[in-house]
Design a protein around this motif. Structure first.
Motif, short mmCIF file in Angstrom:
data_model
loop_
_atom_site.label_atom_id
_atom_site.label_comp_id
_atom_site.label_asym_id
_atom_site.label_seq_id
_atom_site.Cartn_x
_atom_site.Cartn_y
_atom_site.Cartn_z
N LEU A 164 0.84 -1.20 0.00
CA LEU A 164 0.00 0.00 0.00
C LEU A 164 0.87 1.25 0.00
O LEU A 164 1.94 1.28 0.61
N GLU A 165 0.38 2.29 -0.67
CA GLU A 165 1.11 3.55 -0.68
C GLU A 165 1.10 4.20 0.70
O GLU A 165 0.15 4.06 1.47
N PHE A 166 2.17 4.90 0.99
CA PHE A 166 2.31 5.59 2.27
C PHE A 166 1.13 6.54 2.51
O PHE A 166 0.59 6.63 3.62
N ASN A 167 0.69 7.23 1.47
CA ASN A 167 -0.40 8.20 1.60
C ASN A 167 -1.71 7.54 2.02
O ASN A 167 -2.56 8.19 2.64
N PHE A 168 -1.89 6.26 1.67
CA PHE A 168 -3.15 5.57 1.92
C PHE A 168 -3.52 5.57 3.40
O PHE A 168 -4.71 5.66 3.76
N PHE A 169 -2.53 5.50 4.28
CA PHE A 169 -2.79 5.37 5.71
C PHE A 169 -3.21 6.69 6.37
O PHE A 169 -3.54 6.71 7.55
N PHE A 170 -3.19 7.77 5.60
CA PHE A 170 -3.54 9.08 6.17
C PHE A 170 -4.82 9.65 5.57
O PHE A 170 -5.20 10.77 5.88
N LYS A 171 -5.50 8.87 4.72
CA LYS A 171 -6.67 9.39 4.04
C LYS A 171 -7.82 9.72 4.99
O LYS A 171 -8.60 10.64 4.76
N VAL A 172 -7.95 8.96 6.06
CA VAL A 172 -9.06 9.19 6.99
C VAL A 172 -8.68 10.12 8.12
O VAL A 172 -9.52 10.47 8.94
N SER A 173 -7.43 10.54 8.18
CA SER A 173 -6.99 11.42 9.26
C SER A 173 -7.46 12.85 8.97
O SER A 173 -7.30 13.36 7.88
N THR A 174 -8.06 13.48 9.98
CA THR A 174 -8.61 14.83 9.82
C THR A 174 -8.00 15.85 10.76
O THR A 174 -8.40 17.00 10.77
N SER A 175 -7.06 15.45 11.59
CA SER A 175 -6.44 16.40 12.52
C SER A 175 -4.94 16.15 12.59
O SER A 175 -4.45 15.07 12.24
N SER A 176 -4.23 17.16 13.06
CA SER A 176 -2.77 17.04 13.17
C SER A 176 -2.40 15.95 14.17
O SER A 176 -1.44 15.20 13.96
N ASP A 177 -3.15 15.85 15.26
CA ASP A 177 -2.87 14.82 16.26
C ASP A 177 -2.98 13.42 15.67
O ASP A 177 -2.14 12.55 15.93
N GLU A 178 -4.00 13.20 14.85
CA GLU A 178 -4.19 11.87 14.27
C GLU A 178 -3.10 11.59 13.23
O GLU A 178 -2.60 10.46 13.14
N LEU A 179 -2.71 12.61 12.47
CA LEU A 179 -1.63 12.42 11.49
C LEU A 179 -0.33 12.01 12.17
O LEU A 179 0.33 11.06 11.75
N ILE A 180 0.01 12.72 13.23
CA ILE A 180 1.26 12.44 13.94
C ILE A 180 1.21 11.06 14.59
O ILE A 180 2.19 10.31 14.55
N THR A 181 0.06 10.72 15.18
CA THR A 181 -0.08 9.41 15.83
C THR A 181 0.07 8.28 14.81
O THR A 181 0.73 7.27 15.07
N THR A 182 -0.53 8.46 13.63
CA THR A 182 -0.42 7.45 12.58
C THR A 182 1.03 7.30 12.12
O THR A 182 1.53 6.19 11.92
N PHE A 183 1.71 8.42 11.95
CA PHE A 183 3.11 8.39 11.52
C PHE A 183 3.99 7.68 12.54
O PHE A 183 4.85 6.87 12.18
N LEU A 184 3.77 7.95 13.82
CA LEU A 184 4.54 7.28 14.88
C LEU A 184 4.26 5.78 14.89
O LEU A 184 5.16 4.97 15.13
N ALA A 185 3.01 5.41 14.63
CA ALA A 185 2.66 3.98 14.59
C ALA A 185 3.38 3.28 13.44
O ALA A 185 3.87 2.15 13.61
#
Length: 248
Positions: free
Chosen positions: A196-217
């Protein structure tokens, strides 16, 4: 000080400007309106009592003494204005500028000393040992931390444009552990490709907190080789299932 109430050596100072600032501070004088006669007399008395001819910096103190005497004499002698004289010229101005600049440097030095002292109380966490049951595997060729950082920043900036910050602050709860489980679940879905593309995992993220948490995961999963990060010739970053994803 002139009455020898304090015993201070010139070695306690880092030069004539340091001594002058000490005289100004101890007597609470206005640095921008120096009583030049008073300061000059005290400076001359001080170096006359304690200046050591063998001192390496003796020349600096004598030069400053000459400068103070020159300034003092300009105040004592009658002046006659000519067309070449600058209006409202203050003979102390150059000395005041030097003192203010030196004082700024001293403030920066003090701040850096405090930071150094504070840092000395901190301890760097040692590098964690890789568990024995984990097979070490290098990242795919071409993938660097800078590539991941740039990819994440691109996604974050795009999400900010799509979802502007809300005026009303709403509490959101995202944990790295929950995001790890979500990513594992995606790799177990049969209707999705294994890569899967890296971008795919951030499509449902709507806030900076969720983006950062996903990236750390993602970084946590890559560290444990649960997922593998790769990059193609077009610099597109992909995530694929590693050899250690369990049913959990």
């Amino acid at each position: 000080m002139i009455n020898n109430e304090l015993t201070i050596s010139l070695k306690d100072f880092n030069g004539p400007l340091d001594l002058l600032l000490h005289l100004i501070r101890t007597q609470e004088l206005d640095i921008f309106d120096l009583p030049i006669t008073k300061v000059t007399d005290q400076f001359l008395h001080f170096i006359d009592e304690q200046l050591n001819p063998s001192l390496d910096s003796a020349g600096e103190y004598l030069y400053m003494a000459a400068t103070l005497i020159k300034i003092k004499s300009r105040f004592l002698l009658p002046t006659s204005k000519t067309d070449d004289d600058k209006e409202n010229e203050d003979p102390r101005q150059e000395l005041v500028n030097a003192l203010v600049e030196y004082q700024r440097y001293q403030t920066v030095i003090d701040d850096m000393s405090n930071l150094e002292e504070h840092r000395g109380l901190s301890y760097t966490r040692p590098v964690g040992k890789i568990p024995q049951n984990i097979k070490v595997a290098a990242l795919s060729a071409g993938v660097t931390l800078k590539d991941l950082q740039n990819a994440f920043l691109s996604i974050a900036n795009r999400q900010i444009d799509l979802h502007p910050r809300k005026r009303k602050i709403e509490q959101e709860h995202f944990s790295v552990a929950d995001k790890i489980q979500e990513i594992k679940f995606l790799f177990h879905k049969t209707d999705l490709p294994s890569k899967l593309e890296f971008n795919f995992f951030f499509k449902v993220s709507t806030s900076s907190d969720e983006l950062i948490t996903t990236f750390l995961a993602i970084l946590e999963l890559a560290k444990d080789h649960i997922i593998v990060i790769s990059q193609n010739t077009e610099n597109t970053i992909f995530l694929e299932k590693g050899g250690y994803i369990s049913g959990n």
